[in-house]
Design a protein around this motif. Structure first.
Motif, PDB file in Angstrom:
ATOM      1  N   ALA A 386      75.588  29.701  60.814  1.00  0.00           N
ATOM      2  CA  ALA A 386      74.873  30.052  59.593  1.00  0.00           C
ATOM      3  C   ALA A 386      74.862  31.561  59.426  1.00  0.00           C
ATOM      4  O   ALA A 386      74.753  32.306  60.412  1.00  0.00           O
ATOM      5  CB  ALA A 386      73.456  29.511  59.640  1.00  0.00           C
ATOM      6  N   VAL A 387      74.965  32.010  58.190  1.00  0.00           N
ATOM      7  CA  VAL A 387      74.937  33.436  57.885  1.00  0.00           C
ATOM      8  C   VAL A 387      73.762  33.681  56.953  1.00  0.00           C
ATOM      9  O   VAL A 387      73.639  33.035  55.900  1.00  0.00           O
ATOM     10  CB  VAL A 387      76.244  33.896  57.210  1.00  0.00           C
ATOM     11  CG1 VAL A 387      76.217  35.406  56.982  1.00  0.00           C
ATOM     12  CG2 VAL A 387      77.445  33.517  58.067  1.00  0.00           C
ATOM     13  N   ARG A 555      67.740  26.238  61.064  1.00  0.00           N
ATOM     14  CA  ARG A 555      67.186  26.411  62.414  1.00  0.00           C
ATOM     15  C   ARG A 555      68.014  25.714  63.486  1.00  0.00           C
ATOM     16  O   ARG A 555      68.062  26.153  64.634  1.00  0.00           O
ATOM     17  CB  ARG A 555      65.744  25.886  62.459  1.00  0.00           C
ATOM     18  CG  ARG A 555      64.737  26.825  61.813  1.00  0.00           C
ATOM     19  CD  ARG A 555      63.328  26.297  61.950  1.00  0.00           C
ATOM     20  NE  ARG A 555      63.151  25.019  61.261  1.00  0.00           N
ATOM     21  CZ  ARG A 555      61.990  24.378  61.205  1.00  0.00           C
ATOM     22  NH1 ARG A 555      60.917  24.872  61.820  1.00  0.00           N
ATOM     23  NH2 ARG A 555      61.883  23.232  60.564  1.00  0.00           N
ATOM     24  N   ASP A 556      68.694  24.622  63.090  1.00  0.00           N
ATOM     25  CA  ASP A 556      69.455  23.849  64.068  1.00  0.00           C
ATOM     26  C   ASP A 556      70.902  24.307  64.214  1.00  0.00           C
ATOM     27  O   ASP A 556      71.681  23.685  64.936  1.00  0.00           O
ATOM     28  CB  ASP A 556      69.438  22.363  63.687  1.00  0.00           C
ATOM     29  CG  ASP A 556      68.029  21.783  63.723  1.00  0.00           C
ATOM     30  OD1 ASP A 556      67.221  22.261  64.544  1.00  0.00           O
ATOM     31  OD2 ASP A 556      67.744  20.860  62.935  1.00  0.00           O
ATOM     32  N   ALA A 557      71.269  25.376  63.522  1.00  0.00           N
ATOM     33  CA  ALA A 557      72.645  25.869  63.620  1.00  0.00           C
ATOM     34  C   ALA A 557      72.936  26.329  65.051  1.00  0.00           C
ATOM     35  O   ALA A 557      72.055  26.848  65.739  1.00  0.00           O
ATOM     36  CB  ALA A 557      72.861  27.022  62.647  1.00  0.00           C
ATOM     37  N   ASN A 558      74.174  26.146  65.486  1.00  0.00           N
ATOM     38  CA  ASN A 558      74.549  26.594  66.828  1.00  0.00           C
ATOM     39  C   ASN A 558      74.397  28.098  66.976  1.00  0.00           C
ATOM     40  O   ASN A 558      73.918  28.604  67.992  1.00  0.00           O
ATOM     41  CB  ASN A 558      75.996  26.195  67.136  1.00  0.00           C
ATOM     42  CG  ASN A 558      76.204  24.693  67.096  1.00  0.00           C
ATOM     43  OD1 ASN A 558      76.795  24.161  66.174  1.00  0.00           O
ATOM     44  ND2 ASN A 558      75.699  23.987  68.111  1.00  0.00           N
ATOM     45  N   THR A 559      74.818  28.818  65.927  1.00  0.00           N
ATOM     46  CA  THR A 559      74.720  30.281  65.931  1.00  0.00           C
ATOM     47  C   THR A 559      74.278  30.742  64.552  1.00  0.00           C
ATOM     48  O   THR A 559      74.733  30.213  63.531  1.00  0.00           O
ATOM     49  CB  THR A 559      76.072  30.935  66.275  1.00  0.00           C
ATOM     50  OG1 THR A 559      76.534  30.429  67.529  1.00  0.00           O
ATOM     51  CG2 THR A 559      75.941  32.448  66.357  1.00  0.00           C
ATOM     52  N   ILE A 560      73.400  31.735  64.522  1.00  0.00           N
ATOM     53  CA  ILE A 560      72.958  32.333  63.262  1.00  0.00           C
ATOM     54  C   ILE A 560      73.403  33.795  63.265  1.00  0.00           C
ATOM     55  O   ILE A 560      73.117  34.539  64.211  1.00  0.00           O
ATOM     56  CB  ILE A 560      71.431  32.239  63.097  1.00  0.00           C
ATOM     57  CG1 ILE A 560      70.996  30.766  63.074  1.00  0.00           C
ATOM     58  CG2 ILE A 560      70.983  32.938  61.819  1.00  0.00           C
ATOM     59  CD1 ILE A 560      69.482  30.571  63.099  1.00  0.00           C
ATOM     60  N   LEU A 561      74.125  34.184  62.203  1.00  0.00           N
ATOM     61  CA  LEU A 561      74.553  35.573  62.043  1.00  0.00           C
ATOM     62  C   LEU A 561      73.673  36.233  60.997  1.00  0.00           C
ATOM     63  O   LEU A 561      73.447  35.661  59.922  1.00  0.00           O
ATOM     64  CB  LEU A 561      76.011  35.649  61.603  1.00  0.00           C
ATOM     65  CG  LEU A 561      77.038  34.905  62.476  1.00  0.00           C
ATOM     66  CD1 LEU A 561      78.432  35.025  61.855  1.00  0.00           C
ATOM     67  CD2 LEU A 561      77.042  35.472  63.888  1.00  0.00           C
ATOM     68  N   VAL A 562      73.175  37.420  61.302  1.00  0.00           N
ATOM     69  CA  VAL A 562      72.340  38.164  60.356  1.00  0.00           C
ATOM     70  C   VAL A 562      73.171  39.328  59.829  1.00  0.00           C
ATOM     71  O   VAL A 562      73.674  40.151  60.615  1.00  0.00           O
ATOM     72  CB  VAL A 562      71.055  38.688  61.015  1.00  0.00           C
ATOM     73  CG1 VAL A 562      70.183  39.400  59.984  1.00  0.00           C
ATOM     74  CG2 VAL A 562      70.289  37.538  61.663  1.00  0.00           C
ATOM     75  N   GLY A 572      72.809  34.886  67.240  1.00  0.00           N
ATOM     76  CA  GLY A 572      72.177  34.101  68.293  1.00  0.00           C
ATOM     77  C   GLY A 572      71.553  32.854  67.715  1.00  0.00           C
ATOM     78  O   GLY A 572      71.666  32.567  66.513  1.00  0.00           O
ATOM     79  N   SER A 573      70.849  32.110  68.543  1.00  0.00           N
ATOM     80  CA  SER A 573      70.162  30.912  68.079  1.00  0.00           C
ATOM     81  C   SER A 573      68.864  31.299  67.389  1.00  0.00           C
ATOM     82  O   SER A 573      68.410  32.452  67.463  1.00  0.00           O
ATOM     83  CB  SER A 573      69.863  29.990  69.261  1.00  0.00           C
ATOM     84  OG  SER A 573      68.944  30.636  70.147  1.00  0.00           O
ATOM     85  N   HIS A 574      68.238  30.324  66.740  1.00  0.00           N
ATOM     86  CA  HIS A 574      66.983  30.565  66.035  1.00  0.00           C
ATOM     87  C   HIS A 574      65.913  31.118  66.990  1.00  0.00           C
ATOM     88  O   HIS A 574      65.279  32.150  66.702  1.00  0.00           O
ATOM     89  CB  HIS A 574      66.507  29.261  65.396  1.00  0.00           C
ATOM     90  CG  HIS A 574      65.152  29.328  64.778  1.00  0.00           C
ATOM     91  ND1 HIS A 574      64.886  30.009  63.617  1.00  0.00           N
ATOM     92  CD2 HIS A 574      63.949  28.793  65.186  1.00  0.00           C
ATOM     93  CE1 HIS A 574      63.596  29.896  63.312  1.00  0.00           C
ATOM     94  NE2 HIS A 574      63.009  29.158  64.257  1.00  0.00           N
ATOM     95  N   GLY A 575      65.730  30.452  68.116  1.00  0.00           N
ATOM     96  CA  GLY A 575      64.710  30.897  69.068  1.00  0.00           C
ATOM     97  C   GLY A 575      65.013  32.279  69.627  1.00  0.00           C
ATOM     98  O   GLY A 575      64.115  33.123  69.763  1.00  0.00           O
ATOM     99  N   LYS A 576      66.260  32.519  69.968  1.00  0.00           N
ATOM    100  CA  LYS A 576      66.638  33.802  70.549  1.00  0.00           C
ATOM    101  C   LYS A 576      66.406  34.944  69.559  1.00  0.00           C
ATOM    102  O   LYS A 576      65.910  36.018  69.924  1.00  0.00           O
ATOM    103  CB  LYS A 576      68.105  33.751  70.958  1.00  0.00           C
ATOM    104  CG  LYS A 576      68.640  35.051  71.561  1.00  0.00           C
ATOM    105  CD  LYS A 576      70.123  34.924  71.902  1.00  0.00           C
ATOM    106  CE  LYS A 576      70.680  36.262  72.388  1.00  0.00           C
ATOM    107  NZ  LYS A 576      72.130  36.172  72.675  1.00  0.00           N
TER     108      LYS A 576
END
Length: 607
Positions: A386-387, A555-562, A572-576
């Protein structure tokens, strides 16, 4: 590439007559029909030219045998011959048109298809800049212009010149050179006058067309934005703007009409003077006994026969000039190459695992405004990346580049190690399913809009896609069900309903790669949760790129790019990312606060 404009040519632009040679391929397809048409044309002109000769013999026979016993069968035969020649001229012309009809209609069909295919091959930037109304008018005028040039160049200019030569030859042989000289002088003066005046007034014709395009584009644009007009109570403003465009068109048309009157009057004067001079010569010779009354009748008939098509020749030349301009615009449109083309050695994309890699991507829509700056990341096969980021950060641009709506300025995008610039666009786009943030539907039934994801799909497959997109209950609530018309651009459906149609299309297409560009942006919370479940199910076995503003959806995406300012600033992940307390944590806190205060967190962007 420069966008297509309605005013590519200045008012004094002179068309290129070489364009006529570009029509040969349309004639070559039906070479036999063209040859037969020309043969019928010659027969029609021979019959036309022979008709006054038959009339001459009728008049002479009746005049010379006046008051004496005459053989009635002779004038009867001459009258039958006269009538037969007149009928033959008309018959051969009609047969010529019937034989040639397939050639002209097939030419219009061929060029219409070529333009349609070419427009679909053009890059996204072209379609963002185009004026649909003006473009549609130019296409219509261009295809009609091709038919006009094919018909009138062969069947008006050529036969008129042939008739002039035949008549001049007969007058020279039967009478004397003075008649030939008088006719040739009249023809030359007429043609020169017609050309000069037509050249002068062409700018008025072109200006009228340009104003017609302008007013038509404005009307279509306003009607397509009907709801926006209503939101701001701007019906009167739109009418005033449209009326100003129509006023420009009216003035241009008035100049066109007045200049046409000047042309027609001048042509009529030249023809009238020529008739007076030539008929006066004939009257003098009849009075002196040098020619018969039948000769006088024949000369008069030839003048009428000659000057009627010659009068039309002025109109034809004027229309050919305009048709050349219209065809030139059409050929220019066809000649503009798409900014994005398949490489000469392009191969089909082979999707094995479905891994996507963005490698040091730089991109700008305009050189002075960079959008992406050295962006690198990978989406492992079967994973969801996710971006997120503020508006203008470059999120949606990533999706457009992956779909190859635009070419990267630097770097490369690879799918399973294959640079997407080295594979065919058709195979690339066949492998990618897109749920856009703004879904536009065809003005057709719901069923056909759903089936558009895979037109050859069975009814059961379409129904299954509708169920997975949670559309079935809504469709069954409609009186006409799947046969409900959605209106132009899908205006009869809500934003959420259109979004679910887009999701159903992608489910039906069943591609290995997915792009979800704000896929749930128009849905309420309950529908969003239901469709997120369907999307999660669909994307489990697919490589998925998610463009999102609403962080709760990824939130469930493997990786989130900001992203920020065209760069990836966090991943990183949502929690990270929440634990890191950086950009993502701030965005999450802002949206969480808006949710608590009752504000709508549905944001939309056009990066």
């Amino acid at each position: 590439m420069r966008a297509y404009a309605d005013n590519d040519y200045p008012a004094d632009h002179k068309p290129d007559w070489k364009i006529i040679s570009g029509l040969w391929p349309f004639l070559a397809e039906f070479r036999g029909r063209v040859i037969l048409s020309l043969a019928l044309l010659v027969l029609a002109k021979l019959a036309t030219v022979a008709t006054p000769i038959a009339l001459k013999y009728i008049v002479d026979y009746l005049d010379q045998n006046r008051g004496a016993d005459m053989l009635l069968w002779i004038p009867v035969i001459l009258v039958v011959a006269y009538g037969s020649l007149r009928f033959g001229a008309t018959l051969f012309n009609e047969l010529r048109d019937a034989v040639f009809a397939r050639v002209a209609e097939r030419a219009m069909r061929r060029v219409s298809l070529r333009v349609f295919e070419h427009l679909h091959q053009r890059e996204l930037a072209f379609h963002l800049d185009r004026k649909t109304g003006g473009l549609a008018r130019d296409i219509e005028r261009g295809t009609n212009g091709i038919s006009f040039l094919l018909r009138f160049t062969l069947f008006n200019i050529v036969p008129t010149l042939l008739e002039i030569l035949l008549v001049a030859g007969i007058l020279f042989v039967v009478f004397n050179v003075s008649y030939v000289l008088a006719i040739l002088v009249a023809v030359v003066v007429y043609v020169v006058f017609s050309i000069k005046i037509t050249e002068w007034r062409t700018k008025f014709v072109r200006e009228a067309n340009a104003r017609d395009n302008q007013s038509n584009s404005r009307a279509i644009d306003s009607l397509l934005n009907y709801e926006t007009v209503k939101y701001f109570n701007n019906e009167r403003y739109e009418a005033e703007v449209y009326d100003r465009d129509l006023d420009d068109w009216e003035q241009a048309r008035l100049k066109n009409r007045l200049s046409l009157a000047a042309l027609n009057s001048g042509q009529a004067l030249i023809i009238g003077l020529a008739m007076i001079v030539i008929m006066a010569m004939a009257v003098r010779e009849v009075a002196s006994g040098e020619i018969t009354l039948g000769d006088f009748t024949m000369i008069n008939a030839y003048l009428l026969q000659l000057f009627i098509p010659l009068n039309a020749l002025g109109f034809v030349y004027r229309e050919i000039r305009q048709a050349l301009v219209n065809v030139e615009r059409l050929f220019k449109l066809l000649g503009d190459k798409p900014a994005i083309e398949d490489a000469p050695e392009a191969t089909k994309l082979a999707v094995d695992k479905g891994e996507v890699q963005f490698d040091h991507i730089h991109f700008a829509y305009r050189p002075d405004r960079p959008i992406l700056r050295d962006v690198s990341f990978s989406i492992p096969a079967g994973h969801t990346v996710a971006v997120v980021g503020a508006s203008g950060a470059g999120k949606s641009t990533l999706a457009r580049l992956l779909f190859r709506f635009y070419e990267v300025d630097q770097g490369a995008i690879r799918i399973d190690g294959q640079d997407i610039r080295t594979v065919t666009q058709d195979s690339l786009r066949s492998a990618i399913g897109v749920v856009p943030q703004d879904t536009v539907l065809f003005n057709d039934t719901l069923y056909r809009n759903l089936a558009y994801g895979r037109p050859e799909a069975t009814e059961e497959e379409v129904y299954r896609a509708a169920r997975m997109a949670h559309l079935e209950d809504f469709i069954h609530s409609l009186p006409e069900g799947y046969e409900t018309k959605v209106g132009e651009r899908g205006l009869k459906l809500s934003g959420g309903e259109k979004q679910r149609v887009a999701i159903a299309r992608v489910i039906l297409k069943n591609p290995p790669l997915l792009i979800l560009d704000e896929a749930t942006s128009s849905l309420d919370s309950l529908s969003e949760q239901a469709i997120l479940g369907a999307l999660n199910e669909v994307s489990q076995q697919r490589t998925t790129l998610v463009i999102a503003h609403r962080l709760s959806t990824i939130r469930d995406a493997n990786t989130i790019l900001v992203m920020d300012g065209g760069r990836i600033v966090e991943s990183g992940s949502h929690g990270k990312l929440l634990a890191a307390g950086g950009h993502y944590a701030q965005l999450w806190a802002q949206q969480h606060n808006r949710d608590e205060t009752g504000h709508d967190d549905q944001e939309r962007t056009n990066d």
